[in-house]
Motif scaffolding. Structure first.
Motif, PDB file in Angstrom:
ATOM      1  N   LEU A  20       0.841  -1.199   0.000  1.00 47.87           N
ATOM      2  CA  LEU A  20       0.000   0.000   0.000  1.00 47.87           C
ATOM      3  C   LEU A  20       0.880   1.254   0.000  1.00 47.87           C
ATOM      4  O   LEU A  20       1.794   1.362   0.803  1.00 47.87           O
ATOM      5  CB  LEU A  20      -0.895   0.016   1.240  1.00 47.87           C
ATOM      6  CG  LEU A  20      -1.927  -1.101   1.325  1.00 47.87           C
ATOM      7  CD1 LEU A  20      -2.664  -1.031   2.645  1.00 47.87           C
ATOM      8  CD2 LEU A  20      -2.903  -1.017   0.181  1.00 47.87           C
ATOM      9  N   MET A  98      -4.848   2.093  -5.879  1.00 46.50           N
ATOM     10  CA  MET A  98      -5.258   1.486  -4.624  1.00 46.50           C
ATOM     11  C   MET A  98      -6.772   1.513  -4.526  1.00 46.50           C
ATOM     12  O   MET A  98      -7.397   2.538  -4.709  1.00 46.50           O
ATOM     13  CB  MET A  98      -4.630   2.243  -3.452  1.00 46.50           C
ATOM     14  CG  MET A  98      -4.836   1.541  -2.139  1.00 46.50           C
ATOM     15  SD  MET A  98      -3.841   2.259  -0.814  1.00 46.50           S
ATOM     16  CE  MET A  98      -4.383   3.954  -0.844  1.00 46.50           C
ATOM     17  N   GLN A  99      -7.356   0.352  -4.248  1.00 48.56           N
ATOM     18  CA  GLN A  99      -8.809   0.297  -4.087  1.00 48.56           C
ATOM     19  C   GLN A  99      -9.146   0.245  -2.606  1.00 48.56           C
ATOM     20  O   GLN A  99      -8.314  -0.141  -1.788  1.00 48.56           O
ATOM     21  CB  GLN A  99      -9.347  -0.965  -4.776  1.00 48.56           C
ATOM     22  CG  GLN A  99      -8.994  -1.017  -6.243  1.00 48.56           C
ATOM     23  CD  GLN A  99      -9.327  -2.364  -6.861  1.00 48.56           C
ATOM     24  OE1 GLN A  99      -9.689  -3.311  -6.158  1.00 48.56           O
ATOM     25  NE2 GLN A  99      -9.196  -2.449  -8.167  1.00 48.56           N
ATOM     26  N   SER A 100     -10.398   0.581  -2.283  1.00 51.39           N
ATOM     27  CA  SER A 100     -10.769   0.562  -0.868  1.00 51.39           C
ATOM     28  C   SER A 100     -10.707  -0.865  -0.320  1.00 51.39           C
ATOM     29  O   SER A 100     -10.441  -1.083   0.851  1.00 51.39           O
ATOM     30  CB  SER A 100     -12.152   1.163  -0.668  1.00 51.39           C
ATOM     31  OG  SER A 100     -13.110   0.329  -1.254  1.00 51.39           O
ATOM     32  N   SER A 101     -10.919  -1.857  -1.215  1.00 46.25           N
ATOM     33  CA  SER A 101     -10.842  -3.242  -0.732  1.00 46.25           C
ATOM     34  C   SER A 101      -9.407  -3.621  -0.352  1.00 46.25           C
ATOM     35  O   SER A 101      -9.194  -4.521   0.462  1.00 46.25           O
ATOM     36  CB  SER A 101     -11.364  -4.207  -1.794  1.00 46.25           C
ATOM     37  OG  SER A 101     -10.630  -4.049  -2.985  1.00 46.25           O
ATOM     38  N   ASP A 102      -8.414  -2.927  -0.934  1.00 45.19           N
ATOM     39  CA  ASP A 102      -7.024  -3.198  -0.547  1.00 45.19           C
ATOM     40  C   ASP A 102      -6.790  -2.774   0.900  1.00 45.19           C
ATOM     41  O   ASP A 102      -6.153  -3.475   1.672  1.00 45.19           O
ATOM     42  CB  ASP A 102      -6.049  -2.429  -1.455  1.00 45.19           C
ATOM     43  CG  ASP A 102      -6.158  -2.887  -2.903  1.00 45.19           C
ATOM     44  OD1 ASP A 102      -6.462  -4.070  -3.115  1.00 45.19           O
ATOM     45  OD2 ASP A 102      -5.947  -2.054  -3.800  1.00 45.19           O
ATOM     46  N   ILE A 103      -7.307  -1.594   1.228  1.00 48.17           N
ATOM     47  CA  ILE A 103      -7.178  -1.125   2.604  1.00 48.17           C
ATOM     48  C   ILE A 103      -7.986  -2.023   3.530  1.00 48.17           C
ATOM     49  O   ILE A 103      -7.554  -2.357   4.630  1.00 48.17           O
ATOM     50  CB  ILE A 103      -7.638   0.338   2.719  1.00 48.17           C
ATOM     51  CG1 ILE A 103      -6.696   1.205   1.883  1.00 48.17           C
ATOM     52  CG2 ILE A 103      -7.642   0.806   4.170  1.00 48.17           C
ATOM     53  CD1 ILE A 103      -6.886   2.669   2.045  1.00 48.17           C
ATOM     54  N   GLY A 104      -9.159  -2.435   3.050  1.00 46.43           N
ATOM     55  CA  GLY A 104     -10.005  -3.325   3.855  1.00 46.43           C
ATOM     56  C   GLY A 104      -9.285  -4.608   4.200  1.00 46.43           C
ATOM     57  O   GLY A 104      -9.313  -5.067   5.353  1.00 46.43           O
ATOM     58  N   TRP A 106      -6.101  -5.103   4.263  1.00 48.73           N
ATOM     59  CA  TRP A 106      -4.985  -4.777   5.142  1.00 48.73           C
ATOM     60  C   TRP A 106      -5.466  -4.685   6.591  1.00 48.73           C
ATOM     61  O   TRP A 106      -4.870  -5.252   7.507  1.00 48.73           O
ATOM     62  CB  TRP A 106      -4.364  -3.460   4.673  1.00 48.73           C
ATOM     63  CG  TRP A 106      -3.313  -2.901   5.542  1.00 48.73           C
ATOM     64  CD1 TRP A 106      -2.172  -3.522   5.930  1.00 48.73           C
ATOM     65  CD2 TRP A 106      -3.318  -1.611   6.148  1.00 48.73           C
ATOM     66  NE1 TRP A 106      -1.448  -2.682   6.738  1.00 48.73           N
ATOM     67  CE2 TRP A 106      -2.128  -1.509   6.883  1.00 48.73           C
ATOM     68  CE3 TRP A 106      -4.198  -0.539   6.122  1.00 48.73           C
ATOM     69  CZ2 TRP A 106      -1.804  -0.366   7.608  1.00 48.73           C
ATOM     70  CZ3 TRP A 106      -3.871   0.599   6.819  1.00 48.73           C
ATOM     71  CH2 TRP A 106      -2.684   0.673   7.563  1.00 48.73           C
ATOM     72  N   GLU A 107      -6.605  -3.970   6.798  1.00 46.55           N
ATOM     73  CA  GLU A 107      -7.140  -3.856   8.158  1.00 46.55           C
ATOM     74  C   GLU A 107      -7.577  -5.211   8.687  1.00 46.55           C
ATOM     75  O   GLU A 107      -7.372  -5.536   9.857  1.00 46.55           O
ATOM     76  CB  GLU A 107      -8.330  -2.887   8.176  1.00 46.55           C
ATOM     77  CG  GLU A 107      -7.895  -1.438   8.048  1.00 46.55           C
ATOM     78  CD  GLU A 107      -9.079  -0.472   8.049  1.00 46.55           C
ATOM     79  OE1 GLU A 107      -8.976   0.584   8.658  1.00 46.55           O
ATOM     80  OE2 GLU A 107     -10.116  -0.803   7.414  1.00 46.55           O
ATOM     81  N   THR A 275      -4.080   3.292  11.193  1.00 44.42           N
ATOM     82  CA  THR A 275      -4.884   3.166   9.970  1.00 44.42           C
ATOM     83  C   THR A 275      -5.681   4.423   9.655  1.00 44.42           C
ATOM     84  O   THR A 275      -6.025   4.663   8.520  1.00 44.42           O
ATOM     85  CB  THR A 275      -5.871   1.981  10.073  1.00 44.42           C
ATOM     86  OG1 THR A 275      -6.703   2.190  11.218  1.00 44.42           O
ATOM     87  CG2 THR A 275      -5.142   0.676  10.224  1.00 44.42           C
TER      88      THR A 275
ATOM     89  N   GLY C  61     -16.563   6.838   9.981  1.00 44.82           N
ATOM     90  CA  GLY C  61     -17.225   5.618   9.556  1.00 44.82           C
ATOM     91  C   GLY C  61     -17.934   4.865  10.666  1.00 44.82           C
ATOM     92  O   GLY C  61     -18.557   3.830  10.433  1.00 44.82           O
TER      93      GLY C  61
END
Lengths: 278, 312, 102
Positions: A20, A98-104, A106-107, A275, C61
């Motif tokens: 990321l 970078m897509q939001s699912s990549d961060i998702g 990672w979390e 994060t 969020g």
């Protein structure tokens, strides 16, 4: 060509897995600082599944003499030293988009590592850091699919969204194999120790993990708890089925469960310091 | 016949340019992408590296320094491909610790000759210990004598692996060698991180090392080295030995014998101004200290404080 | 009460539980009112998160309790027949309800 063979071939020639961008830029800032230590770099590296896997690959391929391979970031750091770690950081590649699912994801991985660390300590497992590490990188197979097979990945994501199936089921249908297996192949290809590769491979079937059944069970339960909590995004929104064999390994009652929730809440909030920046 | 990594976008670009080198039996690994190149070099080191000066973001400098400071790779000959104007204006070789240079518009045959020279030179480095790549006795002596003559205050630290022999006897010398290499790495990494350019690490031979650091930093460096060693040594022991807490063997008469597990001891001699006149005096004090520190069970360090008494 | 990352701490908040470092050292007791000085000391000592009274922060969020429980139940849809999974769901739900009301 057979898809499974295609994946295995690709893993053999896998040059670089993307990380990321925010993590890489944070680490790049850190290495500019004269006073930064290898240990503090390690603290950030162990928050990223790709960098952690690369670090372990590096230490295990350049140091074959160990009767036991290296499974923790802290040991890898001591052996590789500041300069090599710095090079790893400066030369790491990042996701183009970078897509939001990549961060998702990672979390999700960070959350699982946190829960696994708590359980490993509570069950007096000899090396809790190792369990956290295995848990951090348990979904590395998903990163491989995402970055090496974008077309298959798009199909998988579409199946998950349209038909509401588990990502794992969609992977089986599209690729004939699921991310746990792919992650296990990669871990073998990269000379990671079995204490990591076997739990990665069997995190959905922990009872098959042989002598590493305890580690695999902890990861399995962490996947369930972290998804249940709604922390991060593991590829689909569902809590996966529970292996009762795994539950028998590490089960907890109501009173201990309450304590675990409290600890987990604290750990997950701590991670937000990190994060929330992104 | 060597594997040569090429990270130089402006050199050996066509098959015909690569031919003379490949015809000589060398295998060229040409990397288009710098990032991938570095990973593959660190993961699977070649026998020679040809890298171009002035790569993006100073990656060339970062890579060269990392390789030269890495124990295992410090022997890897690095050839820097430079522009003609670099040769005329001079290159700061302290920032580019390379072994050879070549001009980017040199003929492939010249590049081949430079490669051959670098490979042959790397085979005859004199003083360094072949197992760890660290400087040996001559360099150690020169370094410490240098401190004395220039009145540089340094803590000279003598490192010993305790109960190394039982480990060697039980697991075989190849594992013993790895323990020595691990120890070397730990010392180098801690010393170079904490003392930077003011540190020095040498390998006397066998399980003996010497390092020197600024006096005030010595204690924390010793602690970190011992901690790291203790964390890693367990990876070299068979699980049953680690659990039992000692080695078991049988002596010549068939009687069972016990040995403590392998640990590390460090004897620290602070070389303050005017305390010593010659290297021999330093090693004499060290020899006395070593006895004391070896008597302590487990990993430990001992700092000679006598000089304070002398001053008082 | 609410567990919040230390970065979200503000002056005037009150600790519902002692602030503890990673290695278990208690730095401030329950009931301490946060000041800038306290917050920066906690941060420097490596405290990553604290438990404060009430529910003073809405993190990016973050949803309300009702919605969180509804989402939680939905996530368990595929496995709701498993008694252990149901128990885990209840464990989380009860913990959340309790922290919102405490």
């Amino acid at each position: 060509m057979d898809k499974i063979q295609e994946i295995k071939d690709r893993l053999k020639n896998l040059k670089s897995l993307p990380t990321l961008p925010p993590i890489v830029s944070r680490l790049n800032e850190m290495v500019e600082d004269e006073d930064v230590t290898a240990v503090s770099l390690g603290k950030v590296i162990e928050k990223d599944q790709v960098l952690t896997s690369k670090l372990l690959r590096m230490v295990n391929s350049s140091f074959f003499g160990f009767p036991q391979r290296i499974s923790t970031v802290s040991n890898a750091i001591v052996l590789l030293g500041f300069n090599v770690i710095k090079t790893l950081i400066v030369t790491s590649s990042i996701f183009d988009v970078m897509q939001s699912s990549d961060i998702g994801l990672w979390e999700h991985s960070l959350g699982c590592a946190a829960f696994s660390g708590i359980m490993a300590a509570r069950r007096n497992i000899k090396n809790p850091e190792e369990v956290s590490t295995a848990s951090l990188i348990h979904d590395i197979g998903k990163v491989v699919i995402r970055s090496e097979f974008p077309e298959y990945y798009a199909k998988i994501v579409e199946d998950v969204e349209r038909r509401g199936v588990f990502m794992r089921e969609a992977e089986e249908e599209v690729l004939g194999v699921q991310h746990g297996e792919i992650g296990g192949w990669l871990a073998d290809e990269w000379n990671l120790p079995e204490r990591l590769s076997i739990p990665i491979r069997f995190h959905h079937y922990p009872e098959k993990a042989g002598e590493f059944v305890e580690i695999a069970s902890i990861i399995h339960i962490s996947d369930i708890v972290i998804r249940a909590w709604g922390y991060g995004f593991g590829g689909d929104k569902w809590v996966p089925p529970l292996s009762h064999a795994a539950w028998e390994q590490i089960k907890f009652g109501k009173a201990e469960g309450r304590e675990i929730m409290e600890e987990l809440d604290l750990r997950l909030s701590e991670l937000k310091n990190f994060t929330m920046e992104f | 016949m060597a594997r040569i990594s090429v990270v130089a976008p402006q050199i050996l670009r066509t098959p015909s340019e690569r031919l003379p080198i490949e015809a000589f039996g060398h295998k060229l690994i040409v990397h288009g992408n710098v990032q991938n190149a570095i990973e593959s070099i660190l993961n699977d080191p070649p026998e020679c590296l040809l890298i171009q000066k002035g790569l993006q973001d100073g990656i060339d400098k970062t890579v060269i320094t990392a390789l030269k400071e890495d124990l295992k790779l410090s022997f890897l000959p690095i050839i820097l491909a430079v522009q003609e104007k670099d040769i005329m204006s001079g290159i700061d070789f302290s920032r580019y610790p390379v072994d050879e240079i070549v001009c980017i518009n040199a003929h492939p045959e010249e590049i081949l000759t430079r490669i051959e020279l670098s490979l042959s030179r790397s085979h005859r480095v004199a003083d360094n210990n072949p197992l760890t790549g660290l400087p040996g006795n001559t360099s150690i002596l020169k370094t410490i004598q240098g401190y004395i003559e220039q009145e540089t205050e340094r803590a000279v630290c003598y490192v010993d692996i305790d109960n190394f022999k039982p480990l060697n006897d039980k697991y075989g010398f190849s594992r013993g060698d790895e323990v020595i290499r691990m120890t070397a790495r730990v010392i180098v990494n801690v010393v170079s991180e904490e003392a930077k350019s003011e540190g020095f690490v040498g390998h006397v031979g066998g399980d003996d090392f010497v390092f020197s650091v600024p006096v005030p930093a010595a204690e924390s460096i010793c602690k970190r080295i011992l901690e790291s060693f203790d964390a890693l040594i367990t990876l070299f022991l068979n699980p049953d030995d680690a659990e039992r807490g000692y080695f078991e063997s049988v002596d010549r008469q068939g009687r069972p014998q016990r040995f403590p597990l392998t640990s590390l001891s460090i004897a620290v001699v602070p070389c303050t101004k005017g305390r010593f006149n010659h290297y021999g005096e330093v090693s004499l004090v060290a020899a006395q200290l070593k006895k004391k520190v070896k008597a302590i069970e487990g990993s430990s360090y001992f700092i000679d404080r006598r000089e304070d008494a002398e001053k008082a | 009460m609410q567990v919040i990352p230390i970065r979200a701490a503000k002056e005037g908040m009150e600790l519902a539980k002692g602030a503890v470092t990673e290695d278990g050292k208690v730095l401030c007791g329950e009931g301490t009112t946060l000041t800038m000085a306290v917050i920066s000391r906690l941060e420097k000592s490596g405290v990553g998160a604290i438990t404060v009274k009430g529910h003073p922060v809405r993190l990016p969020g973050e949803k309300g309790l009702k919605e969180r429980i509804k989402d939680l139940e939905e996530r368990f849809l595929k496995v709701k027949d498993d008694p252990v999974e149901r128990a885990l769901m209840r464990l989380i739900a009860e913990y959340w309800v309790e922290s919102y009301s405490a």
